[in-house]
Scaffold this motif. Structure first.
Motif, PDB file in Angstrom:
ATOM      1  N   ILE A   7      32.505 -39.030-102.220  1.00 46.17           N
ATOM      2  CA  ILE A   7      32.843 -40.454-102.276  1.00 46.17           C
ATOM      3  C   ILE A   7      32.129 -41.116-103.448  1.00 46.17           C
ATOM      4  O   ILE A   7      32.712 -41.952-104.154  1.00 46.17           O
ATOM      5  N   GLU A   8      30.882 -40.721-103.687  1.00 45.89           N
ATOM      6  CA  GLU A   8      30.141 -41.252-104.829  1.00 45.89           C
ATOM      7  C   GLU A   8      30.876 -40.968-106.134  1.00 45.89           C
ATOM      8  O   GLU A   8      31.021 -41.838-106.996  1.00 45.89           O
ATOM      9  N   GLU A   9      31.376 -39.746-106.276  1.00 49.75           N
ATOM     10  CA  GLU A   9      32.058 -39.347-107.510  1.00 49.75           C
ATOM     11  C   GLU A   9      33.411 -40.051-107.662  1.00 49.75           C
ATOM     12  O   GLU A   9      33.769 -40.525-108.751  1.00 49.75           O
ATOM     13  N   ILE A  10      34.166 -40.126-106.569  1.00 47.53           N
ATOM     14  CA  ILE A  10      35.510 -40.737-106.625  1.00 47.53           C
ATOM     15  C   ILE A  10      35.430 -42.219-106.928  1.00 47.53           C
ATOM     16  O   ILE A  10      36.279 -42.766-107.652  1.00 47.53           O
ATOM     17  N   THR A  11      34.419 -42.887-106.381  1.00 41.23           N
ATOM     18  CA  THR A  11      34.307 -44.343-106.531  1.00 41.23           C
ATOM     19  C   THR A  11      33.419 -44.759-107.699  1.00 41.23           C
ATOM     20  O   THR A  11      33.282 -45.955-107.961  1.00 41.23           O
ATOM     21  N   ASN A  12      32.818 -43.766-108.365  1.00 37.44           N
ATOM     22  CA  ASN A  12      31.852 -44.054-109.437  1.00 37.44           C
ATOM     23  C   ASN A  12      30.719 -44.930-108.908  1.00 37.44           C
ATOM     24  O   ASN A  12      30.245 -45.854-109.580  1.00 37.44           O
ATOM     25  N   GLY A  13      30.313 -44.627-107.683  1.00 34.83           N
ATOM     26  CA  GLY A  13      29.249 -45.384-107.046  1.00 34.83           C
ATOM     27  C   GLY A  13      27.907 -44.687-107.188  1.00 34.83           C
ATOM     28  O   GLY A  13      27.735 -43.777-108.009  1.00 34.83           O
ATOM     29  N   LEU A  91      26.088 -46.318 -99.849  1.00 25.37           N
ATOM     30  CA  LEU A  91      26.707 -46.118-101.155  1.00 25.37           C
ATOM     31  C   LEU A  91      26.935 -47.471-101.806  1.00 25.37           C
ATOM     32  O   LEU A  91      27.644 -48.321-101.254  1.00 25.37           O
ATOM     33  N   ALA A  92      26.346 -47.683-102.971  1.00 25.13           N
ATOM     34  CA  ALA A  92      26.543 -48.922-103.725  1.00 25.13           C
ATOM     35  C   ALA A  92      27.665 -48.724-104.739  1.00 25.13           C
ATOM     36  O   ALA A  92      27.695 -47.713-105.457  1.00 25.13           O
ATOM     37  N   VAL A  93      28.598 -49.673-104.801  1.00 23.69           N
ATOM     38  CA  VAL A  93      29.749 -49.574-105.707  1.00 23.69           C
ATOM     39  C   VAL A  93      29.947 -50.913-106.415  1.00 23.69           C
ATOM     40  O   VAL A  93      29.397 -51.933-106.011  1.00 23.69           O
ATOM     41  N   GLU A  94      30.751 -50.894-107.482  1.00 24.24           N
ATOM     42  CA  GLU A  94      31.033 -52.129-108.209  1.00 24.24           C
ATOM     43  C   GLU A  94      31.862 -53.094-107.374  1.00 24.24           C
ATOM     44  O   GLU A  94      31.636 -54.299-107.375  1.00 24.24           O
ATOM     45  N   ASP A  95      32.859 -52.558-106.667  1.00 25.41           N
ATOM     46  CA  ASP A  95      33.753 -53.389-105.860  1.00 25.41           C
ATOM     47  C   ASP A  95      34.209 -52.579-104.655  1.00 25.41           C
ATOM     48  O   ASP A  95      34.888 -51.570-104.808  1.00 25.41           O
ATOM     49  N   VAL A  96      33.816 -53.010-103.468  1.00 24.84           N
ATOM     50  CA  VAL A  96      34.114 -52.256-102.245  1.00 24.84           C
ATOM     51  C   VAL A  96      35.618 -52.076-102.056  1.00 24.84           C
ATOM     52  O   VAL A  96      36.083 -50.987-101.705  1.00 24.84           O
ATOM     53  N   ASN A  97      36.387 -53.120-102.294  1.00 29.38           N
ATOM     54  CA  ASN A  97      37.835 -53.041-102.086  1.00 29.38           C
ATOM     55  C   ASN A  97      38.460 -51.953-102.951  1.00 29.38           C
ATOM     56  O   ASN A  97      39.223 -51.103-102.462  1.00 29.38           O
ATOM     57  N   TYR A  98      38.129 -51.971-104.238  1.00 28.61           N
ATOM     58  CA  TYR A  98      38.767 -51.002-105.128  1.00 28.61           C
ATOM     59  C   TYR A  98      38.157 -49.611-105.002  1.00 28.61           C
ATOM     60  O   TYR A  98      38.818 -48.613-105.310  1.00 28.61           O
ATOM     61  N   ALA A  99      36.940 -49.525-104.524  1.00 25.07           N
ATOM     62  CA  ALA A  99      36.372 -48.212-104.205  1.00 25.07           C
ATOM     63  C   ALA A  99      37.187 -47.557-103.088  1.00 25.07           C
ATOM     64  O   ALA A  99      37.512 -46.366-103.150  1.00 25.07           O
ATOM     65  N   LEU A 100      37.535 -48.354-102.075  1.00 26.59           N
ATOM     66  CA  LEU A 100      38.350 -47.833-100.981  1.00 26.59           C
ATOM     67  C   LEU A 100      39.742 -47.447-101.477  1.00 26.59           C
ATOM     68  O   LEU A 100      40.295 -46.411-101.091  1.00 26.59           O
ATOM     69  N   TYR A 101      40.323 -48.265-102.354  1.00 28.58           N
ATOM     70  CA  TYR A 101      41.644 -47.963-102.918  1.00 28.58           C
ATOM     71  C   TYR A 101      41.616 -46.646-103.693  1.00 28.58           C
ATOM     72  O   TYR A 101      42.517 -45.812-103.560  1.00 28.58           O
ATOM     73  N   ASN A 102      40.562 -46.421-104.459  1.00 22.00           N
ATOM     74  CA  ASN A 102      40.438 -45.159-105.200  1.00 22.00           C
ATOM     75  C   ASN A 102      40.289 -43.965-104.261  1.00 22.00           C
ATOM     76  O   ASN A 102      40.804 -42.877-104.540  1.00 22.00           O
ATOM     77  N   LEU A 103      39.613 -44.166-103.150  1.00 26.66           N
ATOM     78  CA  LEU A 103      39.536 -43.110-102.129  1.00 26.66           C
ATOM     79  C   LEU A 103      40.921 -42.804-101.574  1.00 26.66           C
ATOM     80  O   LEU A 103      41.268 -41.644-101.342  1.00 26.66           O
ATOM     81  N   GLY A 104      41.706 -43.868-101.349  1.00 27.63           N
ATOM     82  CA  GLY A 104      43.068 -43.673-100.861  1.00 27.63           C
ATOM     83  C   GLY A 104      43.919 -42.902-101.845  1.00 27.63           C
ATOM     84  O   GLY A 104      44.672 -41.997-101.460  1.00 27.63           O
TER      85      GLY A 104
END
Length: 469
Positions: A7-13, A91-104
């Motif tokens: 998840i860290e890698e996919i979301t760049n978190g 996990l800290a990310v730039e934007d939670v919404n788009y982190a989830l979208y990238n996971l999807g």
């Protein structure tokens, strides 16, 4: 299934705490679902910042959570979470919404060989999604909105897609209130079969015209693949104009594909064909529109070679989900119609018309606020006036209203009711007491709201009071 490191890698978190090899099995974006073992993703949705729920989720046994790097309460939330559970995954990310979208997006890529049926339209999406899912799951493992959350946003779909590896096919509902939303969801789900079931006034304040709504819904085919079939309701005045293109094949469905349609006091009766075989149905469901939904469900089942007997059984056993014209009755023939989940002009008129034609002794309409404006104007009052005027064509003995805008419904409906039979209420408790005072055997109560007055509470109280099932 992703590990925290994945998840860290996919979301760049960036992993702030926890075991990077921890497998994440359950996700929640809810304001209320804080079950043990969830990974909480506090998306911003409908202007609600759900970061306030993080510590509640951790106390309830969440395995971890995401958080925006620039959150004003960043340090406070992390420190509090670590106090509750020192091994919590963060996990800290730039934007939670788009982190989830990238996971999807990534979850869909990993299951690219599996097909998705995507359903969009202005109203009636949830019922159609549920019906098609129930028919297909007689022989397949079907991923759909099993909690009936009906958020139908890219964030909600992104969460749902995390479970795709455990299923054979997905039937997903796509909705949007703004231009560009359907394209993003089409990219996310990459449908094999796309369905547009209706063009109405839902969210017309943003889209301005029904033609704009049609054009937005047509973006469901932007990323269509595999079967490349677009299903359209050819009874709809806008959808019937759509033509086949090189991008997709066209599959139409309409009420005329059934015959001998009759609405009885027990439901709807009709005849249609399944694999060319004439088949009769007698269902405890109301509304001719539902026949159209069944026609499409049959056609999609045939595409996936579902056995005849399984199609028939699934349709015969189908029951509407809570809040979508679900009929509740008791031994005294008191009928309560729970149509409370959502409300736009077309769905209100459709529901009122069906309820008006049912053979109960007296009929009581209970309406709350209706969603969206009408005629492309940012004027919610106008749509409420139109609903009030429509009672000219209906058979209701009482009209009870709640919500600020229903004063416009009251104004136009007043000429069709005696003064004592039309009332507006300031709160649900007074409305509920009035209903209890007036309801008799053989009465029908139809409840419709856009979710603003929490009519599901009224339904629950009436079920308890009158032993409705």
């Amino acid at each position: 299934m992703f590990s925290l490191k994945n998840i860290e890698e996919i979301t760049n978190g960036k992993i702030i705490n926890g075991n990077c090899s921890q497998q994440i099995k359950k996700y929640s974006t809810s304001n209320t679902n804080f079950d043990t073992g969830i990974f909480y993703v506090p998306i911003i949705f409908q202007k609600q910042n759900r970061e306030k729920n993080i510590t509640t989720a951790v106390r309830n046994g969440a395995i971890g959570f995401m958080i925006n790097k620039n959150s004003t309460n960043y340090e406070e939330i992390i420190n509090e979470a670590k106090k509750i559970n020192p091994t919590i995954c963060i996990l800290a990310v730039e934007d939670v919404n788009y982190a989830l979208y990238n996971l999807g997006l990534r979850a869909r890529e990993l299951n690219e060989s599996k097909e998705v049926i995507a359903i969009t339209g202005s109203y009636g999406k949830s019922t159609l999604t549920n019906l098609i899912s129930k028919v297909l799951e007689t022989e397949m493992k079907v991923l759909y909105d099993f909690n009936n959350d009906n958020n139908n946003t890219k964030w909600h779909l992104s969460r749902i897609l995390q479970y795709f590896e455990n299923y054979d096919i997905a039937v997903l509902e796509l909705g949007t209130s703004n231009f560009g939303g359907i394209t993003q969801m089409s990219k996310l789900v990459k449908p094999s079969i796309a369905v547009i079931n209706s063009i109405g006034t839902a969210h017309i304040n943003n889209f301005k015209t029904k033609q704009n709504i049609l054009e937005e819904k047509m973006h469901v085919v932007d990323y269509i693949k595999d079967k490349k079939i677009l299903c359209i309701n050819s009874d709809d005045e806008y959808l019937k104009k759509i033509k086949k293109t090189d991008k997709y094949d066209l599959l139409t469905y309409n009420v005329s594909e059934a015959w001998d349609i009759k609405e009885t006091d027990k439901g709807i009766v009709f005849t249609t064909k399944i694999y060319g075989r004439i088949t009769n149905f007698s269902l405890n469901i109301y509304g001719v529109y539902f026949v159209r939904n069944i026609i499409l469900a049959i056609k999609i089942a045939e595409l996936y070679h579902i056995k005849y007997e399984n199609i028939v059984k699934a349709i015969n056993n189908f029951k509407p989900i809570d809040g979508r014209f679900k009929i509740l009755r008791n031994s005294e023939n008191i009928t309560v119609i729970d149509d409370t989940y959502n409300s736009c002009f077309e769905s209100v008129i459709n529901g009122l018309q069906i309820a008006s034609n049912m053979p109960n002794k007296r009929k009581i309409a209970v309406l709350g606020t209706i969603g969206s404006g009408a005629n492309g104007k940012d004027d919610t009052s106008l749509v409420h006036e139109h609903v009030g005027e429509y009672f000219k064509n209906l058979y209701f003995d009482y009209l009870y209203l709640i919500g600020d805008y229903t004063k416009h419904t009251y104004k136009t409906a007043l000429k069709y009711f005696s003064q004592q039979n039309i009332k507006r209420f300031k709160d649900k408790s007074t409305l509920l007491q009035e209903l209890i005072n007036i309801i008799n055997s053989n009465d029908l109560v139809y409840l419709k709201d856009a979710g603003l007055q929490e009519f599901e509470i009224l339904v629950c109280k009436l079920k308890e009071k009158y032993n409705l099932i």
